[in-house]
Design a protein around this motif. Structure first.
Motif, short mmCIF file in Angstrom:
data_model
loop_
_atom_site.label_atom_id
_atom_site.label_comp_id
_atom_site.label_asym_id
_atom_site.label_seq_id
_atom_site.Cartn_x
_atom_site.Cartn_y
_atom_site.Cartn_z
N ASP A 29 110.44 15.67 62.55
CA ASP A 29 109.40 16.62 62.18
C ASP A 29 108.79 16.16 60.86
O ASP A 29 109.46 16.15 59.82
CB ASP A 29 109.99 18.02 62.03
CG ASP A 29 108.94 19.10 61.86
OD1 ASP A 29 108.00 18.88 61.08
OD2 ASP A 29 109.06 20.16 62.49
N TYR B 249 99.87 20.18 82.91
CA TYR B 249 100.47 21.16 82.00
C TYR B 249 100.10 22.57 82.43
O TYR B 249 98.96 22.85 82.82
CB TYR B 249 100.03 20.90 80.56
CG TYR B 249 100.58 19.60 80.02
CD1 TYR B 249 101.92 19.49 79.66
CD2 TYR B 249 99.77 18.47 79.91
CE1 TYR B 249 102.44 18.29 79.19
CE2 TYR B 249 100.29 17.28 79.44
CZ TYR B 249 101.62 17.18 79.08
OH TYR B 249 102.13 16.00 78.62
N ARG C 188 110.40 25.37 79.44
CA ARG C 188 109.82 25.86 78.19
C ARG C 188 110.81 25.65 77.05
O ARG C 188 111.92 26.17 77.08
CB ARG C 188 109.42 27.33 78.31
CG ARG C 188 108.31 27.54 79.34
CD ARG C 188 107.88 28.98 79.48
NE ARG C 188 106.85 29.10 80.50
CZ ARG C 188 105.53 29.04 80.26
NH1 ARG C 188 105.11 28.90 79.01
NH2 ARG C 188 104.66 29.13 81.24
N SER D 117 111.00 25.36 72.58
CA SER D 117 110.29 25.76 71.36
C SER D 117 110.65 24.82 70.22
O SER D 117 111.79 24.33 70.14
CB SER D 117 110.66 27.20 70.98
OG SER D 117 110.35 28.09 72.02
N PRO D 118 109.71 24.55 69.33
CA PRO D 118 110.02 23.73 68.15
C PRO D 118 111.14 24.37 67.35
O PRO D 118 111.24 25.59 67.24
CB PRO D 118 108.71 23.71 67.37
CG PRO D 118 107.65 24.07 68.35
CD PRO D 118 108.31 25.00 69.33
N ARG E 206 109.47 17.07 67.31
CA ARG E 206 108.05 17.25 67.61
C ARG E 206 107.50 15.94 68.17
O ARG E 206 107.98 14.85 67.86
CB ARG E 206 107.27 17.60 66.33
CG ARG E 206 107.68 18.89 65.64
CD ARG E 206 107.53 20.10 66.55
NE ARG E 206 106.19 20.30 67.05
CZ ARG E 206 105.32 21.17 66.54
NH1 ARG E 206 105.66 21.94 65.50
NH2 ARG E 206 104.13 21.32 67.06
N TYR F 99 104.02 13.47 68.60
CA TYR F 99 102.81 13.22 67.80
C TYR F 99 101.90 12.21 68.50
O TYR F 99 102.34 11.40 69.31
CB TYR F 99 103.19 12.67 66.43
CG TYR F 99 103.97 13.63 65.57
CD1 TYR F 99 103.34 14.56 64.74
CD2 TYR F 99 105.36 13.64 65.62
CE1 TYR F 99 104.07 15.45 63.97
CE2 TYR F 99 106.10 14.53 64.85
CZ TYR F 99 105.45 15.44 64.03
OH TYR F 99 106.17 16.33 63.27
N GLN G 193 98.95 13.90 64.47
CA GLN G 193 98.67 15.23 64.98
C GLN G 193 99.81 15.66 65.90
O GLN G 193 100.15 14.96 66.86
CB GLN G 193 97.35 15.25 65.74
CG GLN G 193 96.97 16.62 66.28
CD GLN G 193 95.63 16.60 66.99
OE1 GLN G 193 94.86 15.64 66.88
NE2 GLN G 193 95.34 17.65 67.74
N VAL H 102 101.76 17.41 68.84
CA VAL H 102 101.40 17.72 70.22
C VAL H 102 102.15 18.98 70.64
O VAL H 102 103.37 19.07 70.45
CB VAL H 102 101.77 16.55 71.14
CG1 VAL H 102 101.51 16.91 72.60
CG2 VAL H 102 101.00 15.30 70.76
N PRO H 103 101.47 19.97 71.22
CA PRO H 103 102.17 21.18 71.68
C PRO H 103 103.20 20.85 72.75
O PRO H 103 102.99 19.98 73.59
CB PRO H 103 101.04 22.05 72.25
CG PRO H 103 99.78 21.50 71.69
CD PRO H 103 100.02 20.05 71.46
N LEU H 104 104.33 21.55 72.73
CA LEU H 104 105.39 21.34 73.71
C LEU H 104 105.12 22.21 74.94
O LEU H 104 105.81 23.18 75.22
CB LEU H 104 106.75 21.68 73.09
CG LEU H 104 107.16 20.86 71.86
CD1 LEU H 104 108.44 21.41 71.24
CD2 LEU H 104 107.34 19.40 72.23
N LEU H 105 104.10 21.84 75.69
CA LEU H 105 103.66 22.65 76.83
C LEU H 105 104.57 22.45 78.03
O LEU H 105 105.06 21.34 78.28
CB LEU H 105 102.23 22.27 77.22
CG LEU H 105 101.14 22.56 76.18
CD1 LEU H 105 99.81 22.01 76.67
CD2 LEU H 105 101.04 24.06 75.92
#
Length: 467
Positions: free
Chosen positions: A69, A151, A225, A227-228, A234, A236, A244, A246-249
């Motif tokens: 992170d 996604y 699903r 979560s951070p 994370r 990137y 940047q 990247v969302p964990l979709l």
């Protein structure tokens, strides 16, 4: 018209294969390896990496390099989970092999007969039905995911029949099942459905109960699903000089790529293969014969013609030219690139994942070279003259089979491969690359062996992989 030509030229340029990585230096210690990996990470803008290096009876390294992170400046540890993408398929394939050992289904079962509710559209069903092995080896002829089916932005996750319905359009055979291999994630959604149907459990529950927990994988989860948090890396991407996140979709095709795992988890998964399908305490989760089935390509025309290389059930060869072939699988999901490999005869293996989202093949080259540093080069096989008469019917132009129909036009523009004879060689001429000899010269350790069969060469064979 000018714009159309410009677009075509751009497609050609963008599709040119990357040049081979420069030679891998000799690495004699773990410290040298870590320094080399950090150098590649810095060059490729990779913030962090989890890594395990394993021998049959020991762990050489289990931990991380860099940061999980960037904002929190949190380092990667042995228990930091990375999304491992398509490496998930190796767990699904192993789970199905467990059910096959129990007699609940077979690799050659016709999917229409054992699960008629799967919405497969196969124009050749009467003569060439889709079988379980086709799902596991990507040889059913299905399209890959359409862009709006990757996604899942909705708050719920379609499961079972509802999940299959999302991919009804992709589950259509574009050629006779078993003719050729074309990577299709929706095929593994169907394979995961079979795992659920014949085990009576959701695929994530089955994998957890029958593989992850028996193998003492402490952090791994197939949950869609995540979560951070402290235990999660994370992902990137690096653009315009900045990282940047990247969302964990969640993804729609969970059995094709939902797993998250740490270096400590992957140690156990690599050793599962090195220990012939057994847990750390010696319990057999798979029989050695079932492992060999996973390591064998069964269904495409190339396998039936006797070509040894190919994609088995979520298991394929990973080359180290001139030394030895690992087996394993790679995975990519937005923000993460993963690979794991093992060599059962030599008793060594590895797994790593980077959170920079970019493919950096030099990382795997360095890791493989370190594990094989004491292994001598293979003795060259004798050269076999090319049987021109036997090869002649196979010469000509081969068009690529599109993995995804959305990009099929680009594949058409690239023109596929032209296979021609030149002396004792078959040369595969790609539109965007130099000719590649399908049958290497005698000095190569992969020179064609005297098998008694005509040395027919696959038009997609890479340099050094033999006939």
């Amino acid at each position: 018209m000018k714009n159309v030509l410009l677009a075509a030229l751009l497609l050609l340029v963008l599709a040119v294969p990357a040049r081979a990585q420069p030679g891998v230096p000799a690495i004699r210690s773990l410290a040298q390896l870590q320094d080399s990996l950090r150098h590649v990470m810095a060059r490729e803008h990779i913030p962090g990496m989890m890594l395990t290096l394993v021998r049959h009876d020991s762990v050489l390294f289990e931990g991380g390099l860099g940061l999980a992170d960037l904002a929190a400046q949190r380092p990667v540890t042995a228990h930091t989970c990375f999304r491992i993408g398509s490496v998930t398929k190796t767990f699904v394939a192993a789970g199905l092999m467990q059910l096959i050992e129990q007699g609940k289904l077979r690799l050659n079962d016709e999917v229409r007969k054992i699960a008629p509710e799967i919405p497969i559209d196969n124009p050749w069903e009467a003569t060439d039905p889709v079988r379980v092995v086709h799902l596991l080896e990507h040889t059913a002829g299905f399209d890959d995911m359409r862009l709006n089916h990757i996604y899942n932005a909705t708050p719920t996750d379609p499961c079972g029949a509802a999940g299959l319905a999302v991919f009804r359009g992709e589950l259509r055979c574009r050629w006779r099942p078993g003719e050729r291999m074309s990577y299709s994630n929706p095929g593994y959604l169907a394979a995961g459905y079979l795992l659920e149907k014949f085990s009576g459990q959701p695929y994530e529950h089955y994998l957890t109960a029958h593989l992850l927990r028996p193998l003492a994988m402490p952090d791994a989860t197939p949950a869609l699903r995540i979560s951070p948090g402290v235990g999660v890396s994370r992902g990137y991407k690096y653009t315009n000089g900045h990282y940047q996140a990247v969302p964990l979709l969640p993804i729609y095709v969970g059995p094709a790529g939902s797993m998250s795992a740490s270096a400590a988890d992957m140690t156990q998964w690599v050793q599962f293969f090195l220990h012939d399908g057994r847990t750390p305490n010696g319990t057999a989760l798979l029989q050695p014969a079932s492992l060999r089935e996973l390591e064998t390509a069964h269904s495409p025309l190339s396998a039936r013609a006797g070509l040894p290389a190919g994609y088995g059930p979520a298991n394929y060869s990973l080359g180290q030219k001139g030394k030895a072939l690992f087996r394993g699988h790679s995975g990519g999901i937005d923000g993460f690139i993963t690979a794991f490999g093992y060599h059962r005869e030599l008793g060594v293996g590895y797994a790593f994942s980077n959170n920079g989202g970019g493919r950096a093949p030099k990382l795997e080259q360095l890791v493989q070279a370190f594990l094989l540093q004491r292994l001598p080069a293979l003795v060259p096989a004798p050269r076999v003259p090319l049987d021109a008469a036997a090869v002649a019917p196979y010469l000509g132009h081969y068009r690529n089979a599109a993995r995804n129909e959305l990009f099929g036009f680009a594949d058409y523009l690239l023109g596929g491969v032209n296979l021609r004879q030149q002396g004792d060689f078959c040369l595969a001429n790609r539109l965007s690359a130099r000719p590649i000899p399908c049958c290497p010269p005698a000095r190569s350790p992969f020179a064609c062996p005297p098998t008694g069969r005509p040395p027919l060469c696959s038009p997609k064979t890479k340099a050094g992989s033999g006939c």
